[in-house]
Design a protein around this motif. Structure first.
Motif, PDB file in Angstrom:
ATOM      1  N   LYS A  17       0.832  -1.196   0.000  1.00 44.23           N
ATOM      2  CA  LYS A  17       0.000   0.000   0.000  1.00 44.23           C
ATOM      3  C   LYS A  17       0.870   1.250   0.000  1.00 44.23           C
ATOM      4  O   LYS A  17       1.960   1.257   0.536  1.00 44.23           O
ATOM      5  CB  LYS A  17      -0.879   0.006   1.253  1.00 44.23           C
ATOM      6  CG  LYS A  17      -2.046  -0.949   1.175  1.00 44.23           C
ATOM      7  CD  LYS A  17      -2.951  -0.772   2.382  1.00 44.23           C
ATOM      8  CE  LYS A  17      -2.286  -1.201   3.661  1.00 44.23           C
ATOM      9  NZ  LYS A  17      -3.132  -1.137   4.843  1.00 44.23           N
ATOM     10  N   SER A  19       1.280   5.270   1.220  1.00 44.16           N
ATOM     11  CA  SER A  19       0.823   6.043   2.374  1.00 44.16           C
ATOM     12  C   SER A  19      -0.456   6.785   1.994  1.00 44.16           C
ATOM     13  O   SER A  19      -0.549   7.331   0.888  1.00 44.16           O
ATOM     14  CB  SER A  19       1.896   7.055   2.781  1.00 44.16           C
ATOM     15  OG  SER A  19       3.010   6.393   3.301  1.00 44.16           O
ATOM     16  N   ALA A  81       2.178  11.716  17.575  1.00 42.19           N
ATOM     17  CA  ALA A  81       2.857  11.937  16.297  1.00 42.19           C
ATOM     18  C   ALA A  81       2.508  10.857  15.275  1.00 42.19           C
ATOM     19  O   ALA A  81       2.470  11.114  14.071  1.00 42.19           O
ATOM     20  CB  ALA A  81       4.364  11.977  16.504  1.00 42.19           C
ATOM     21  N   LYS A  82       2.235   9.665  15.754  1.00 44.69           N
ATOM     22  CA  LYS A  82       1.876   8.569  14.848  1.00 44.69           C
ATOM     23  C   LYS A  82       0.607   8.929  14.074  1.00 44.69           C
ATOM     24  O   LYS A  82       0.470   8.622  12.904  1.00 44.69           O
ATOM     25  CB  LYS A  82       1.646   7.296  15.662  1.00 44.69           C
ATOM     26  CG  LYS A  82       1.403   6.095  14.794  1.00 44.69           C
ATOM     27  CD  LYS A  82       1.263   4.837  15.598  1.00 44.69           C
ATOM     28  CE  LYS A  82       0.592   3.756  14.785  1.00 44.69           C
ATOM     29  NZ  LYS A  82       0.939   3.722  13.372  1.00 44.69           N
ATOM     30  N   GLY A  85       1.664  12.980  12.313  1.00 46.38           N
ATOM     31  CA  GLY A  85       2.705  13.097  11.289  1.00 46.38           C
ATOM     32  C   GLY A  85       3.339  14.467  11.280  1.00 46.38           C
ATOM     33  O   GLY A  85       3.844  14.949  12.301  1.00 46.38           O
TER      34      GLY A  85
ATOM     35  N   GLN B 154       6.268   8.708  11.644  1.00 46.40           N
ATOM     36  CA  GLN B 154       5.270   7.784  11.097  1.00 46.40           C
ATOM     37  C   GLN B 154       5.970   6.686  10.331  1.00 46.40           C
ATOM     38  O   GLN B 154       6.942   6.931   9.623  1.00 46.40           O
ATOM     39  CB  GLN B 154       4.307   8.539  10.173  1.00 46.40           C
ATOM     40  CG  GLN B 154       3.224   9.282  10.933  1.00 46.40           C
ATOM     41  CD  GLN B 154       2.266   9.999  10.006  1.00 46.40           C
ATOM     42  OE1 GLN B 154       2.664  10.534   8.983  1.00 46.40           O
ATOM     43  NE2 GLN B 154       0.999  10.022  10.372  1.00 46.40           N
ATOM     44  N   THR B 156       6.084   3.748   7.395  1.00 49.14           N
ATOM     45  CA  THR B 156       5.467   3.573   6.082  1.00 49.14           C
ATOM     46  C   THR B 156       4.662   2.271   6.065  1.00 49.14           C
ATOM     47  O   THR B 156       4.922   1.370   6.864  1.00 49.14           O
ATOM     48  CB  THR B 156       6.539   3.513   4.975  1.00 49.14           C
ATOM     49  OG1 THR B 156       7.355   2.360   5.242  1.00 49.14           O
ATOM     50  CG2 THR B 156       7.419   4.740   4.967  1.00 49.14           C
ATOM     51  N   PRO B 157       3.697   2.158   5.143  1.00 46.93           N
ATOM     52  CA  PRO B 157       2.879   0.928   5.094  1.00 46.93           C
ATOM     53  C   PRO B 157       3.708  -0.330   4.821  1.00 46.93           C
ATOM     54  O   PRO B 157       3.301  -1.430   5.175  1.00 46.93           O
ATOM     55  CB  PRO B 157       1.909   1.198   3.938  1.00 46.93           C
ATOM     56  CG  PRO B 157       1.881   2.673   3.774  1.00 46.93           C
ATOM     57  CD  PRO B 157       3.239   3.159   4.167  1.00 46.93           C
ATOM     58  N   THR B 158       4.881  -0.173   4.179  1.00 45.33           N
ATOM     59  CA  THR B 158       5.691  -1.356   3.859  1.00 45.33           C
ATOM     60  C   THR B 158       6.621  -1.760   5.007  1.00 45.33           C
ATOM     61  O   THR B 158       7.272  -2.794   4.933  1.00 45.33           O
ATOM     62  CB  THR B 158       6.563  -1.095   2.607  1.00 45.33           C
ATOM     63  OG1 THR B 158       7.344   0.078   2.859  1.00 45.33           O
ATOM     64  CG2 THR B 158       5.736  -0.916   1.365  1.00 45.33           C
TER      65      THR B 158
END
Lengths: 150, 349
Positions: A17, A19, A81-82, A85, B154, B156-158
Protein backbone atom coordinates in the motif's frame (compact mmCIF):
# COMPACT_ATOMS: atom_id res chain seq x y z
CA UNK A 1 13.97 -15.93 -11.27
CA UNK A 2 15.46 -14.08 -14.17
CA UNK A 3 14.27 -10.56 -13.48
CA UNK A 4 17.06 -8.03 -13.71
CA UNK A 5 17.39 -5.44 -10.93
CA UNK A 6 15.63 -2.63 -12.79
CA UNK A 7 12.68 -4.78 -13.79
CA UNK A 8 12.42 -6.15 -10.27
CA UNK A 9 12.37 -2.68 -8.69
CA UNK A 10 9.50 -1.63 -10.95
CA UNK A 11 7.76 -4.93 -10.25
CA UNK A 12 8.20 -4.64 -6.44
CA UNK A 13 6.89 -1.07 -6.47
CA UNK A 14 3.55 -2.42 -7.60
CA UNK A 15 3.18 -4.26 -4.29
CA UNK A 16 2.28 -2.80 -0.95
CA UNK A 17 0.00 0.00 0.00
CA UNK A 18 1.01 3.59 -0.53
CA UNK A 19 0.82 6.04 2.37
CA UNK A 20 -2.69 7.54 2.62
CA UNK A 21 -1.54 11.04 1.63
CA UNK A 22 -4.91 12.79 1.87
CA UNK A 23 -5.68 11.35 5.30
CA UNK A 24 -2.14 12.13 6.48
CA UNK A 25 -2.50 15.73 5.29
CA UNK A 26 -5.87 16.11 7.03
CA UNK A 27 -4.46 14.73 10.32
CA UNK A 28 -1.39 16.95 10.04
CA UNK A 29 -3.58 20.01 9.38
CA UNK A 30 -5.85 19.19 12.31
CA UNK A 31 -3.19 18.46 14.94
CA UNK A 32 -0.78 21.10 13.63
CA UNK A 33 -3.64 23.59 13.81
CA UNK A 34 -4.48 22.58 17.38
CA UNK A 35 -0.83 23.02 18.39
CA UNK A 36 -0.79 26.50 16.85
CA UNK A 37 -4.05 27.34 18.67
CA UNK A 38 -2.53 26.23 21.99
CA UNK A 39 0.51 28.44 21.28
CA UNK A 40 -1.72 31.36 20.35
CA UNK A 41 -3.74 30.80 23.54
CA UNK A 42 -0.54 30.86 25.62
CA UNK A 43 0.61 34.00 23.78
CA UNK A 44 -2.57 35.83 24.69
CA UNK A 45 -2.54 34.48 28.23
CA UNK A 46 0.98 35.79 28.81
CA UNK A 47 0.02 39.19 27.39
CA UNK A 48 -3.07 39.18 29.59
CA UNK A 49 -0.84 38.51 32.60
CA UNK A 50 0.99 41.72 31.78
CA UNK A 51 4.23 40.23 30.44
CA UNK A 52 5.91 42.57 27.89
CA UNK A 53 5.34 41.45 24.27
CA UNK A 54 9.06 41.03 23.52
CA UNK A 55 9.28 38.52 26.36
CA UNK A 56 6.07 36.78 25.35
CA UNK A 57 7.54 36.15 21.89
CA UNK A 58 10.29 34.14 23.58
CA UNK A 59 8.17 32.64 26.33
CA UNK A 60 5.58 31.08 24.00
CA UNK A 61 7.98 28.87 21.97
CA UNK A 62 9.84 28.01 25.18
CA UNK A 63 6.55 26.84 26.68
CA UNK A 64 5.74 24.74 23.60
CA UNK A 65 9.21 23.17 23.63
CA UNK A 66 8.85 22.36 27.34
CA UNK A 67 5.40 20.88 26.78
CA UNK A 68 6.64 18.66 23.91
CA UNK A 69 9.67 17.60 25.97
CA UNK A 70 7.41 16.60 28.85
CA UNK A 71 5.08 14.67 26.54
CA UNK A 72 8.12 12.89 25.05
CA UNK A 73 9.33 11.99 28.53
CA UNK A 74 5.94 10.57 29.48
CA UNK A 75 5.96 8.49 26.30
CA UNK A 76 2.87 10.19 24.82
CA UNK A 77 4.43 12.30 22.08
CA UNK A 78 5.18 9.44 19.70
CA UNK A 79 1.61 8.21 20.04
CA UNK A 80 0.23 11.63 19.07
CA UNK A 81 2.86 11.94 16.30
CA UNK A 82 1.88 8.57 14.85
CA UNK A 83 -1.54 10.08 14.14
CA UNK A 84 -0.44 13.63 13.42
CA UNK A 85 2.70 13.10 11.29
CA UNK A 86 3.88 16.47 10.00
CA UNK A 87 1.35 18.09 12.34
CA UNK A 88 3.66 17.51 15.31
CA UNK A 89 6.91 17.41 13.32
CA UNK A 90 6.82 20.80 11.62
CA UNK A 91 6.01 23.08 14.61
CA UNK A 92 8.72 23.65 17.23
CA UNK A 93 7.26 20.67 19.14
CA UNK A 94 8.89 18.35 16.57
CA UNK A 95 12.27 19.94 17.21
CA UNK A 96 11.83 19.43 20.94
CA UNK A 97 10.94 15.76 20.47
CA UNK A 98 13.89 15.27 18.11
CA UNK A 99 16.28 16.47 20.86
CA UNK A 100 14.64 14.86 23.87
CA UNK A 101 14.01 11.39 22.39
CA UNK A 102 17.68 10.59 21.62
CA UNK A 103 18.65 12.09 24.99
CA UNK A 104 16.34 9.63 26.76
CA UNK A 105 17.46 6.81 24.50
CA UNK A 106 21.19 7.24 25.03
CA UNK A 107 21.38 7.88 28.77
CA UNK A 108 22.57 4.30 29.28
CA UNK A 109 25.73 5.19 27.33
CA UNK A 110 26.58 7.96 29.81
CA UNK A 111 26.12 11.73 29.95
CA UNK A 112 29.12 12.58 27.78
CA UNK A 113 29.29 10.04 24.96
CA UNK A 114 25.62 9.14 25.26
CA UNK A 115 23.30 12.05 26.02
CA UNK A 116 25.80 14.82 25.23
CA UNK A 117 27.10 13.42 21.97
CA UNK A 118 23.90 11.95 20.59
CA UNK A 119 21.26 14.43 21.73
CA UNK A 120 21.48 16.30 18.41
CA UNK A 121 21.72 13.28 16.15
CA UNK A 122 18.33 14.10 14.56
CA UNK A 123 18.04 17.83 15.27
CA UNK A 124 21.69 18.53 14.37
CA UNK A 125 21.09 18.84 10.60
CA UNK A 126 18.17 21.22 11.29
CA UNK A 127 20.46 23.48 13.31
CA UNK A 128 23.35 23.30 10.80
CA UNK A 129 21.29 23.91 7.68
CA UNK A 130 18.92 26.28 9.46
CA UNK A 131 21.89 28.48 10.41
CA UNK A 132 23.40 28.15 6.94
CA UNK A 133 20.10 29.09 5.27
CA UNK A 134 19.78 32.16 7.51
CA UNK A 135 23.31 33.26 6.56
CA UNK A 136 22.50 32.84 2.85
CA UNK A 137 19.25 34.73 3.27
CA UNK A 138 21.14 37.42 5.22
CA UNK A 139 23.45 37.98 2.23
CA UNK A 140 20.52 38.09 -0.19
CA UNK A 141 18.69 40.49 2.10
CA UNK A 142 21.76 42.73 2.28
CA UNK A 143 21.88 43.14 -1.50
CA UNK A 144 18.11 43.54 -1.81
CA UNK A 145 18.30 46.23 0.85
CA UNK A 146 21.21 47.97 -0.90
CA UNK A 147 19.33 47.87 -4.15
CA UNK A 148 16.38 49.52 -2.47
CA UNK A 149 14.08 46.58 -3.19
CA UNK A 150 13.23 45.91 0.46
CA UNK B 1 25.47 -28.51 -13.77
CA UNK B 2 26.50 -26.28 -10.90
CA UNK B 3 25.98 -27.73 -7.43
CA UNK B 4 22.77 -26.16 -6.27
CA UNK B 5 23.71 -26.47 -2.62
CA UNK B 6 21.25 -29.05 -1.30
CA UNK B 7 22.74 -31.01 1.58
CA UNK B 8 21.04 -34.24 2.62
CA UNK B 9 22.22 -35.07 6.12
CA UNK B 10 23.25 -38.71 6.28
CA UNK B 11 22.45 -39.18 9.95
CA UNK B 12 19.63 -36.71 10.46
CA UNK B 13 19.84 -35.26 13.97
CA UNK B 14 16.84 -34.87 16.24
CA UNK B 15 15.57 -31.58 17.56
CA UNK B 16 15.58 -32.66 21.18
CA UNK B 17 14.14 -29.55 22.72
CA UNK B 18 13.17 -25.99 21.92
CA UNK B 19 12.02 -22.90 23.79
CA UNK B 20 10.59 -19.53 22.78
CA UNK B 21 10.61 -16.41 24.95
CA UNK B 22 8.66 -13.35 23.76
CA UNK B 23 7.62 -9.84 24.72
CA UNK B 24 4.12 -8.63 25.54
CA UNK B 25 3.04 -7.69 22.02
CA UNK B 26 4.01 -11.13 20.70
CA UNK B 27 2.23 -12.80 23.62
CA UNK B 28 -0.89 -10.80 22.76
CA UNK B 29 -0.72 -12.00 19.14
CA UNK B 30 -2.51 -14.99 17.58
CA UNK B 31 0.30 -17.42 18.56
CA UNK B 32 0.66 -16.08 22.12
CA UNK B 33 -0.37 -19.30 23.87
CA UNK B 34 2.27 -21.34 22.01
CA UNK B 35 5.27 -19.48 23.43
CA UNK B 36 6.91 -20.71 26.61
CA UNK B 37 7.53 -17.47 28.43
CA UNK B 38 6.78 -13.77 28.09
CA UNK B 39 7.51 -10.55 29.95
CA UNK B 40 4.92 -7.91 30.71
CA UNK B 41 7.10 -4.88 29.99
CA UNK B 42 9.72 -6.07 27.46
CA UNK B 43 12.50 -5.04 29.85
CA UNK B 44 12.85 -8.53 31.31
CA UNK B 45 13.95 -6.92 34.58
CA UNK B 46 16.93 -5.15 32.97
CA UNK B 47 17.81 -1.46 32.82
CA UNK B 48 18.71 -1.33 29.09
CA UNK B 49 17.06 -2.83 26.01
CA UNK B 50 20.31 -4.54 25.00
CA UNK B 51 20.55 -6.28 28.37
CA UNK B 52 16.88 -7.24 28.02
CA UNK B 53 17.67 -8.93 24.69
CA UNK B 54 20.55 -10.87 26.23
CA UNK B 55 18.32 -11.86 29.13
CA UNK B 56 15.79 -13.28 26.66
CA UNK B 57 18.50 -15.50 25.16
CA UNK B 58 19.61 -16.62 28.61
CA UNK B 59 16.03 -17.47 29.54
CA UNK B 60 15.32 -19.26 26.25
CA UNK B 61 18.50 -21.32 26.41
CA UNK B 62 17.96 -22.20 30.09
CA UNK B 63 14.36 -23.19 29.45
CA UNK B 64 15.36 -25.30 26.45
CA UNK B 65 17.84 -27.22 28.63
CA UNK B 66 15.28 -27.64 31.39
CA UNK B 67 12.66 -29.02 29.02
CA UNK B 68 14.92 -31.92 27.99
CA UNK B 69 16.52 -32.28 31.44
CA UNK B 70 19.99 -31.48 30.19
CA UNK B 71 22.76 -29.47 31.79
CA UNK B 72 25.27 -27.08 30.24
CA UNK B 73 27.88 -29.85 30.14
CA UNK B 74 25.65 -31.91 27.86
CA UNK B 75 25.84 -29.31 25.08
CA UNK B 76 28.99 -29.36 22.93
CA UNK B 77 28.50 -26.07 21.10
CA UNK B 78 26.18 -23.12 20.61
CA UNK B 79 25.55 -21.41 17.27
CA UNK B 80 23.91 -18.08 18.02
CA UNK B 81 23.30 -14.64 16.62
CA UNK B 82 21.20 -11.50 16.79
CA UNK B 83 20.90 -8.11 15.11
CA UNK B 84 23.01 -5.99 17.46
CA UNK B 85 26.46 -4.69 16.54
CA UNK B 86 29.07 -7.43 17.01
CA UNK B 87 26.26 -9.81 18.09
CA UNK B 88 26.46 -8.71 21.71
CA UNK B 89 22.92 -9.92 22.39
CA UNK B 90 24.16 -13.50 22.01
CA UNK B 91 27.66 -13.19 23.43
CA UNK B 92 26.45 -11.56 26.67
CA UNK B 93 23.28 -13.62 26.92
CA UNK B 94 25.05 -16.97 26.65
CA UNK B 95 28.14 -15.98 28.63
CA UNK B 96 27.07 -17.75 31.82
CA UNK B 97 26.78 -21.20 30.30
CA UNK B 98 30.46 -21.87 29.56
CA UNK B 99 29.82 -23.71 26.28
CA UNK B 100 31.92 -23.40 23.07
CA UNK B 101 30.25 -20.58 21.17
CA UNK B 102 30.02 -19.63 17.49
CA UNK B 103 28.67 -16.11 16.92
CA UNK B 104 26.72 -15.76 13.68
CA UNK B 105 25.39 -12.87 11.70
CA UNK B 106 22.72 -13.84 9.22
CA UNK B 107 20.46 -10.86 9.93
CA UNK B 108 16.92 -12.16 10.37
CA UNK B 109 17.84 -15.56 8.87
CA UNK B 110 19.88 -16.47 11.96
CA UNK B 111 17.49 -19.15 13.26
CA UNK B 112 17.78 -21.08 10.00
CA UNK B 113 21.52 -20.47 9.73
CA UNK B 114 22.25 -21.57 13.31
CA UNK B 115 19.95 -24.58 13.08
CA UNK B 116 21.57 -25.57 9.79
CA UNK B 117 25.08 -25.41 11.26
CA UNK B 118 24.04 -27.22 14.45
CA UNK B 119 22.38 -29.96 12.39
CA UNK B 120 25.38 -30.29 10.04
CA UNK B 121 27.91 -30.57 12.85
CA UNK B 122 25.80 -33.07 14.80
CA UNK B 123 24.77 -34.99 11.67
CA UNK B 124 28.44 -35.38 10.76
CA UNK B 125 29.44 -36.53 14.26
CA UNK B 126 31.50 -33.44 15.02
CA UNK B 127 29.31 -32.75 18.05
CA UNK B 128 26.86 -34.93 19.95
CA UNK B 129 24.60 -32.05 20.84
CA UNK B 130 24.61 -28.50 19.54
CA UNK B 131 22.28 -25.60 20.21
CA UNK B 132 20.90 -22.96 17.82
CA UNK B 133 19.88 -19.68 19.43
CA UNK B 134 18.80 -16.27 18.16
CA UNK B 135 17.02 -13.15 19.32
CA UNK B 136 15.82 -9.70 18.39
CA UNK B 137 14.27 -6.92 20.45
CA UNK B 138 12.06 -4.20 19.02
CA UNK B 139 13.64 -1.43 21.11
CA UNK B 140 17.30 -2.39 20.64
CA UNK B 141 16.73 -2.82 16.89
CA UNK B 142 14.90 0.51 16.59
CA UNK B 143 17.78 2.23 18.36
CA UNK B 144 20.40 0.66 16.14
CA UNK B 145 18.68 0.73 12.76
CA UNK B 146 16.07 3.50 12.90
CA UNK B 147 15.15 6.19 15.41
CA UNK B 148 15.07 6.62 19.20
CA UNK B 149 12.11 4.84 20.79
CA UNK B 150 10.27 8.04 21.78
CA UNK B 151 10.87 9.80 18.46
CA UNK B 152 7.58 10.88 16.91
CA UNK B 153 7.68 9.60 13.36
CA UNK B 154 5.27 7.78 11.10
CA UNK B 155 6.03 4.34 9.73
CA UNK B 156 5.47 3.57 6.08
CA UNK B 157 2.88 0.93 5.09
CA UNK B 158 5.69 -1.36 3.86
CA UNK B 159 7.64 -1.24 7.14
CA UNK B 160 7.74 -4.22 9.49
CA UNK B 161 7.74 -4.54 13.26
CA UNK B 162 10.82 -6.13 14.86
CA UNK B 163 9.77 -9.04 17.04
CA UNK B 164 10.84 -9.01 20.67
CA UNK B 165 11.71 -12.62 21.26
CA UNK B 166 14.31 -15.34 21.44
CA UNK B 167 14.24 -18.91 20.22
CA UNK B 168 16.53 -21.75 21.26
CA UNK B 169 16.80 -25.29 19.91
CA UNK B 170 18.88 -28.28 20.89
CA UNK B 171 19.94 -30.64 18.12
CA UNK B 172 21.20 -34.10 19.14
CA UNK B 173 22.42 -37.32 17.56
CA UNK B 174 20.06 -39.36 19.73
CA UNK B 175 16.30 -39.08 19.96
CA UNK B 176 13.21 -39.93 18.00
CA UNK B 177 12.65 -36.78 15.98
CA UNK B 178 11.58 -34.37 14.67
CA UNK B 179 14.63 -34.63 12.42
CA UNK B 180 16.56 -32.08 10.41
CA UNK B 181 16.91 -34.02 7.18
CA UNK B 182 17.97 -31.52 4.57
CA UNK B 183 19.51 -28.07 4.54
CA UNK B 184 20.36 -25.61 1.79
CA UNK B 185 22.54 -22.58 2.47
CA UNK B 186 21.27 -19.38 0.93
CA UNK B 187 23.01 -17.28 -1.70
CA UNK B 188 23.05 -13.49 -1.29
CA UNK B 189 20.75 -11.99 -3.87
CA UNK B 190 20.57 -8.29 -4.55
CA UNK B 191 17.99 -6.74 -6.85
CA UNK B 192 18.61 -3.05 -6.25
CA UNK B 193 16.11 -2.35 -3.44
CA UNK B 194 17.48 0.53 -1.35
CA UNK B 195 14.47 1.26 0.86
CA UNK B 196 15.22 0.07 4.41
CA UNK B 197 11.49 0.29 5.11
CA UNK B 198 10.71 -2.34 2.51
CA UNK B 199 12.72 -5.36 3.66
CA UNK B 200 10.13 -7.79 2.34
CA UNK B 201 10.78 -6.72 -1.24
CA UNK B 202 14.56 -6.77 -0.62
CA UNK B 203 14.54 -10.34 0.75
CA UNK B 204 11.92 -11.96 -1.49
CA UNK B 205 14.32 -12.60 -4.44
CA UNK B 206 16.62 -14.56 -2.11
CA UNK B 207 13.71 -16.70 -0.90
CA UNK B 208 12.66 -17.30 -4.49
CA UNK B 209 16.22 -18.25 -5.43
CA UNK B 210 16.59 -20.76 -2.58
CA UNK B 211 13.16 -22.33 -3.10
CA UNK B 212 13.65 -22.60 -6.87
CA UNK B 213 17.02 -24.28 -6.33
CA UNK B 214 15.50 -26.58 -3.73
CA UNK B 215 12.50 -27.72 -5.75
CA UNK B 216 14.54 -28.21 -8.88
CA UNK B 217 17.11 -30.46 -7.24
CA UNK B 218 15.35 -32.15 -4.30
CA UNK B 219 12.74 -33.98 -6.31
CA UNK B 220 10.02 -32.67 -4.03
CA UNK B 221 6.97 -30.61 -4.86
CA UNK B 222 5.29 -28.00 -2.62
CA UNK B 223 2.46 -30.42 -1.80
CA UNK B 224 4.93 -32.75 -0.07
CA UNK B 225 5.02 -30.31 2.83
CA UNK B 226 2.43 -29.52 5.47
CA UNK B 227 3.73 -26.01 5.54
CA UNK B 228 6.38 -23.96 3.75
CA UNK B 229 7.39 -21.14 6.06
CA UNK B 230 9.50 -18.14 5.23
CA UNK B 231 11.05 -16.17 8.09
CA UNK B 232 9.95 -12.56 7.92
CA UNK B 233 9.03 -11.49 4.41
CA UNK B 234 5.85 -9.83 5.65
CA UNK B 235 2.84 -9.10 3.46
CA UNK B 236 4.78 -7.69 0.51
CA UNK B 237 7.61 -10.22 0.44
CA UNK B 238 5.10 -13.04 0.89
CA UNK B 239 3.08 -11.99 -2.15
CA UNK B 240 6.14 -11.36 -4.31
CA UNK B 241 7.66 -14.74 -3.40
CA UNK B 242 4.46 -16.59 -4.14
CA UNK B 243 3.97 -14.90 -7.48
CA UNK B 244 7.55 -15.20 -8.69
CA UNK B 245 7.65 -18.89 -7.75
CA UNK B 246 4.35 -19.40 -9.53
CA UNK B 247 5.78 -17.85 -12.66
CA UNK B 248 8.69 -20.30 -12.37
CA UNK B 249 6.25 -23.18 -12.25
CA UNK B 250 6.02 -23.78 -8.48
CA UNK B 251 2.63 -23.16 -6.94
CA UNK B 252 3.13 -22.96 -3.18
CA UNK B 253 -0.06 -21.03 -2.37
CA UNK B 254 -1.91 -23.84 -0.54
CA UNK B 255 0.92 -24.60 1.91
CA UNK B 256 2.76 -21.30 2.14
CA UNK B 257 2.88 -18.96 5.09
CA UNK B 258 5.30 -16.43 6.56
CA UNK B 259 6.28 -16.23 10.26
CA UNK B 260 6.03 -12.43 10.03
CA UNK B 261 2.38 -12.70 9.06
CA UNK B 262 1.58 -15.33 11.69
CA UNK B 263 3.03 -13.76 14.82
CA UNK B 264 0.90 -10.59 14.90
CA UNK B 265 -2.65 -9.73 14.06
CA UNK B 266 -1.85 -7.27 11.26
CA UNK B 267 -4.92 -5.07 11.70
CA UNK B 268 -5.41 -5.10 15.46
CA UNK B 269 -1.73 -4.84 16.41
CA UNK B 270 -0.82 -2.13 13.90
CA UNK B 271 2.35 -3.74 12.59
CA UNK B 272 1.93 -2.59 8.98
CA UNK B 273 3.50 -5.28 6.71
CA UNK B 274 4.11 -7.79 9.56
CA UNK B 275 6.81 -8.96 11.95
CA UNK B 276 10.56 -9.13 11.32
CA UNK B 277 13.84 -9.80 13.11
CA UNK B 278 15.73 -12.94 14.12
CA UNK B 279 13.19 -13.46 16.87
CA UNK B 280 10.35 -13.59 14.36
CA UNK B 281 11.15 -16.93 12.75
CA UNK B 282 13.11 -17.94 15.87
CA UNK B 283 10.13 -17.87 18.20
CA UNK B 284 7.60 -19.13 15.64
CA UNK B 285 9.76 -22.16 14.77
CA UNK B 286 10.86 -22.92 18.36
CA UNK B 287 7.34 -22.37 19.74
CA UNK B 288 4.24 -23.07 17.63
CA UNK B 289 5.87 -24.99 14.74
CA UNK B 290 7.82 -27.38 17.00
CA UNK B 291 4.69 -27.88 19.07
CA UNK B 292 2.70 -28.89 15.98
CA UNK B 293 5.51 -31.20 14.83
CA UNK B 294 5.47 -32.94 18.21
CA UNK B 295 1.67 -33.17 18.17
CA UNK B 296 1.78 -34.77 14.74
CA UNK B 297 -0.20 -31.92 13.12
CA UNK B 298 2.85 -31.23 10.93
CA UNK B 299 5.01 -34.02 9.56
CA UNK B 300 7.05 -32.14 7.00
CA UNK B 301 8.05 -28.51 7.39
CA UNK B 302 10.16 -26.49 5.00
CA UNK B 303 11.59 -23.50 6.85
CA UNK B 304 13.33 -20.74 4.95
CA UNK B 305 14.94 -18.15 7.23
CA UNK B 306 15.22 -14.83 5.41
CA UNK B 307 17.64 -12.01 6.17
CA UNK B 308 18.36 -8.51 4.84
CA UNK B 309 22.10 -7.94 4.68
CA UNK B 310 22.60 -4.26 5.37
CA UNK B 311 23.69 -1.76 8.00
CA UNK B 312 22.47 1.77 8.74
CA UNK B 313 25.72 3.02 7.16
CA UNK B 314 25.32 1.02 3.96
CA UNK B 315 21.73 2.26 3.55
CA UNK B 316 22.78 5.88 4.12
CA UNK B 317 25.46 5.47 1.48
CA UNK B 318 22.79 4.35 -0.97
CA UNK B 319 23.97 0.75 -1.17
CA UNK B 320 21.25 -1.69 -2.21
CA UNK B 321 20.03 -4.25 0.31
CA UNK B 322 20.95 -7.85 -0.38
CA UNK B 323 18.77 -10.68 0.87
CA UNK B 324 19.66 -14.19 1.96
CA UNK B 325 17.46 -17.23 2.55
CA UNK B 326 18.67 -20.39 4.30
CA UNK B 327 16.53 -23.50 4.02
CA UNK B 328 16.01 -26.22 6.62
CA UNK B 329 13.72 -29.20 6.20
CA UNK B 330 12.28 -30.61 9.41
CA UNK B 331 10.48 -33.96 9.26
CA UNK B 332 8.90 -36.07 11.95
CA UNK B 333 9.95 -39.21 10.07
CA UNK B 334 13.36 -40.46 9.05
CA UNK B 335 14.54 -39.89 5.47
CA UNK B 336 13.90 -43.50 4.42
CA UNK B 337 10.24 -42.63 4.44
CA UNK B 338 10.69 -39.23 2.84
CA UNK B 339 9.33 -38.40 -0.54
CA UNK B 340 12.33 -38.06 -2.75
CA UNK B 341 12.92 -37.98 -6.45
CA UNK B 342 16.20 -38.69 -8.15
CA UNK B 343 18.96 -38.88 -5.60
CA UNK B 344 21.66 -36.40 -6.16
CA UNK B 345 25.18 -37.53 -5.37
CA UNK B 346 25.50 -37.07 -1.59
CA UNK B 347 26.82 -33.56 -1.42
CA UNK B 348 27.29 -34.02 2.27
CA UNK B 349 29.33 -37.23 2.20
Amino acid sequence: MNLDANTYQVYAKGYGKKSPVLRDCACAFLVGGIICCIAEGLYRLYLHLGIPETNVRILTPVSMVTLAALLTGFGWFDKIAKFAGAGTLVPITGFSNAVVSPAIDTKAEGFVLGVGAKMFIIAGPVIVYGTLASVVWGVIYYFLHRGGIV
Amino acid sequence: MKNKGLIRIQNPPTILSSAAVVGKKEHDGPLGADFDLHAEDDRFGMDTWEKAESEMQRLAFGLMLKKCRMREDDVDAIFAGDLLNQCTGSSFGLLDFGIPYFGLYGACSTMAESLMLAALTVGNNIFNRAAAVCSSHFCSAERQFRFPIEYGGQRTPTSQWTVTGSGAMLVANDGGGPYVTEVMPGISVQKGITDANNMGAAMAPAAVDTLTRYFSCSGTVPEDFDVILTGDLGAIGHDITMELLYSSGFNIRSVYNDCGLMIYSAKEQDVHAGGSGCGCSGTVICGPVMKRLRQGIYKNVLFIGTGALMSPGSVQQGMPIAGIAHLVRISSELPGTLVSGEERGGSNG
